[in-house]
Write a protein that holds these residues in place. Sequence first.
Motif, short mmCIF file in Angstrom:
data_model
loop_
_atom_site.label_atom_id
_atom_site.label_comp_id
_atom_site.label_asym_id
_atom_site.label_seq_id
_atom_site.Cartn_x
_atom_site.Cartn_y
_atom_site.Cartn_z
N THR A 89 10.64 -6.55 -4.19
CA THR A 89 11.64 -5.60 -4.35
C THR A 89 12.36 -5.48 -5.54
OG1 THR A 89 13.05 -6.74 -3.04
CG2 THR A 89 11.79 -5.16 -1.82
N ASN A 90 12.45 -6.77 -6.22
CA ASN A 90 12.92 -6.76 -7.67
C ASN A 90 12.27 -5.74 -8.78
OD1 ASN A 90 15.02 -8.66 -7.05
ND2 ASN A 90 13.51 -10.52 -7.21
N THR A 91 10.80 -5.58 -8.33
CA THR A 91 10.27 -4.74 -9.52
C THR A 91 10.43 -3.25 -9.20
OG1 THR A 91 8.38 -4.81 -7.82
CG2 THR A 91 8.43 -6.54 -9.57
N ILE A 92 11.34 -2.99 -8.09
CA ILE A 92 11.50 -1.24 -7.65
C ILE A 92 12.54 -0.97 -8.63
CG2 ILE A 92 12.06 0.26 -5.93
CD1 ILE A 92 10.79 -1.55 -3.81
N ILE A 93 12.38 -0.12 -9.49
CA ILE A 93 13.14 0.32 -10.58
C ILE A 93 14.34 1.28 -9.89
CG2 ILE A 93 13.54 1.44 -12.92
CD1 ILE A 93 10.71 0.52 -13.43
N ASN A 94 15.38 1.42 -10.33
CA ASN A 94 16.61 2.37 -9.88
C ASN A 94 16.75 1.82 -8.42
OD1 ASN A 94 16.38 3.95 -12.08
ND2 ASN A 94 14.77 5.36 -11.36
N TYR B 83 19.80 0.86 -1.93
CA TYR B 83 19.87 -0.39 -1.83
C TYR B 83 18.55 -0.73 -1.05
CZ TYR B 83 24.82 -0.02 -3.19
OH TYR B 83 26.00 0.26 -3.79
N THR B 84 17.71 -1.72 -1.24
CA THR B 84 16.51 -2.59 -0.63
C THR B 84 17.06 -3.82 0.34
OG1 THR B 84 15.89 -3.62 -2.63
CG2 THR B 84 15.33 -1.10 -2.02
N VAL B 85 16.75 -3.86 1.35
CA VAL B 85 16.77 -5.12 2.02
C VAL B 85 15.33 -5.30 2.57
CG1 VAL B 85 17.91 -6.22 4.10
CG2 VAL B 85 19.17 -4.13 2.75
N LYS B 86 14.54 -6.40 2.11
CA LYS B 86 13.41 -6.84 2.54
C LYS B 86 13.36 -7.78 3.79
CE LYS B 86 8.94 -8.43 0.61
NZ LYS B 86 8.21 -8.85 -0.43
N GLN B 87 12.69 -7.15 4.77
CA GLN B 87 12.81 -8.17 6.09
C GLN B 87 11.50 -8.98 5.85
OE1 GLN B 87 15.84 -7.68 6.60
NE2 GLN B 87 15.49 -7.73 8.59
N GLN B 88 11.50 -10.13 5.43
CA GLN B 88 10.35 -10.86 5.26
C GLN B 88 9.94 -11.96 6.49
OE1 GLN B 88 8.66 -11.23 2.32
NE2 GLN B 88 7.19 -12.07 3.39
N LYS C 102 0.70 -1.16 0.01
CA LYS C 102 -0.04 -0.18 0.14
C LYS C 102 0.85 1.28 0.12
CE LYS C 102 -0.72 0.80 5.09
NZ LYS C 102 -0.23 2.36 4.90
N ASN C 103 2.14 1.15 0.28
CA ASN C 103 2.97 2.19 0.72
C ASN C 103 4.10 2.58 -0.52
OD1 ASN C 103 1.47 3.55 2.57
ND2 ASN C 103 2.99 3.25 4.37
N ASN C 104 4.07 1.68 -1.37
CA ASN C 104 5.41 1.75 -2.14
C ASN C 104 4.96 1.72 -3.71
OD1 ASN C 104 7.60 1.59 -0.05
ND2 ASN C 104 6.30 -0.39 0.53
N SER C 105 5.70 2.41 -4.38
CA SER C 105 5.73 2.38 -6.01
C SER C 105 6.54 1.71 -6.33
CB SER C 105 5.71 3.84 -6.32
OG SER C 105 6.56 3.96 -7.20
N ALA C 106 6.57 1.19 -7.83
CA ALA C 106 7.29 0.43 -8.45
C ALA C 106 8.47 1.12 -8.83
CB ALA C 106 6.79 -0.33 -9.70
N VAL C 107 8.51 2.41 -8.86
CA VAL C 107 9.68 3.26 -9.45
C VAL C 107 10.17 4.08 -8.27
CG1 VAL C 107 10.18 4.83 -11.14
CG2 VAL C 107 8.73 2.99 -11.83
#
Length: 640
Positions: free
Chosen positions: A589-594, A204-209, A189-194
């Motif tokens: 997070t693979n879909t987050i560009i840049n 750098y993104t670190v997803k805490q699953q 709900k809070n994140n865009s793909a770009v």
Amino acid sequence: MQFKYPDLLWALFLLLVPIFIHLFQLRRFKKTPFTNVALLQKVKTQSKKAKNLKKLLLLCTRLLLFTSLIIAFAQPYFAKKDVFKKRETIIYIDNSFSMQAPNNGTSILQNTIQELIKNTPKEKEFSLFTNTDTYKNVVLKEIQNNLLSLEFSSNQLQLKDIILKANTLFSSNGSSIKDFIIISDFQKKNNSAVIDSIANINVYTVKQQPNTFTNISIDSVYVSNTDATNIELSANLTANKNANNTAVALYNNDTLTAKTSAAFNKTKKAKVKFTLPKNVKINGRIELTDAGLLYDNNFYFTINKKEKIKALIISNTETNFLNKILSNDEFTTSVTTLNQLNYSKITSQNLIVLNEINSIPESLKNALIAFTKNGGSLLVIPSLQVEPKNYNALLFNYFNTNIKGITKIERKITGINFSHNLYKNVFQKRVTNFQYPTVNSSFIVSTTSPSILNYQDGSPFLLGANGFYFFTSSLSTENSNFKGSPLIVPTIYNIGYNSFNIPKLYSTINKPTNLDIETTLDKDVVLKIVKDKSEIIPQQQAFTNKTTLTFTNAPKNAGIYTIKKGNIDLGTISFNYNREESKLQYINTNTIINSTESNSISQLLTNLENNQKVHELWKWFVIFALFFVILEVLIQKYFK
């Protein structure tokens, strides 16, 4: 291979000196006569070859020795080309409620902080911010205790806001390397793909699953039914997975009032009902036991003594339809003719209705202007015999509405502004085909106020905002059948209901909320809300007969707050956290560009640290030099 002092490599040209000496060394040989010449010639040849080989080996050894020393003093190293550039690191930790999700027995936020503390270099300077706190240019030991005691927050930053805030923490040095690390569960709900690209910033993104778990939340509470003595209170529950029956308890303050069980259907939803006595003040809390997210296990609500809204109808015709809608259950409604109007009663009202008044006297106009400026609401229902100039003195000069003429063409009322505050929560869905009311005659107006109901040509039938409402046609049965339309009741009722913001069952934190308190404020006196040891002074505006409180970013914590005027309790108001984070929907997070994805905090920090490492080689060349010294000694001693 790179060199810290490359200018020293010019010393390698000095190696030519021993080479020249070796090639052009001049030595005088002494002749010695001997009898057996043939034998001496053979011995002399063999001795000369051995000596020349030894000299050549010594020359090479010495050249390699000096070469190693020169290179060692030049300090060679292996590193990336930007290793000596200034590096800036900023870390964002998401401490929103969704980070309460369990992972191996503890929350993913606690795991995140522990891993960050374990792998961050102790003396490395960096900046860090969360949804609530910011630490700029610090080392780990300075904020370690703050991180260990970091609390969960209802304020969840949008991804674009996270990027913008990080950009304000980076320096303006364009030559430095900027690394930004985002640690979050990345709720959908809070994140865009770009991510908007920012120059010279590596994201750098670190997803805490979290582990797979069941979460049950209390989504909403409402009054589903009332009778003469009781109130039926309903609560909606939602589970993210198939869930078993769950116990739900109702408390009044700290006293257990009722307990029931919630049975979930195939859509993973459940509803529970409680019966409460009517006209009794209740500071309620609905509670369930759930090991998932903890923040959505309690839901607070308040039932205060209901204050009746004061309405005054000024009319020269019958007002039965207004009296029925503004009934005595919720309104204190009084009716007067224009000739018998007591002007002193105007200031104490919440709503004034001008019904079919042909002319507005100057004294009434001034009183109505003062009334609306003090927070009152005004509804104008004109008659067909109005004097436009007389009405425009009030409507145009103070409400930007002007009567320009009248049309006697029959028109249908076909448009509803569903987004207007007057019709919020009135319709389950947008209605586009209903029995259209009609009017025989109506006024042509120009206005800047928004339309609420429209004719088929798009012109307004009902317009208004901010406590002012105006029908552009008479509602008399001779002119219109709007009184018989289903729209009449919610329209008039909500105009009256919105004239005084009665405390609702609950409000939601971080959503704008207005509340009217029937009290006046003396000079230097303010209202405040109190819970335990916490005191908050909300934004407030004092009027003649009420004080309006406005809540936007405060309070921060859910619960029931007491409204105080000095030491006097004026009532209570309850706040709950937004339930959006309970949906537990995440993005890939693979879909987050840049941005660059990393599997773990430790791996990412190790990689960044390795990128900044310099692999120095001068020690190896010193070792080589020592080796060649030993080699020369061995050649001198053992080579014959």
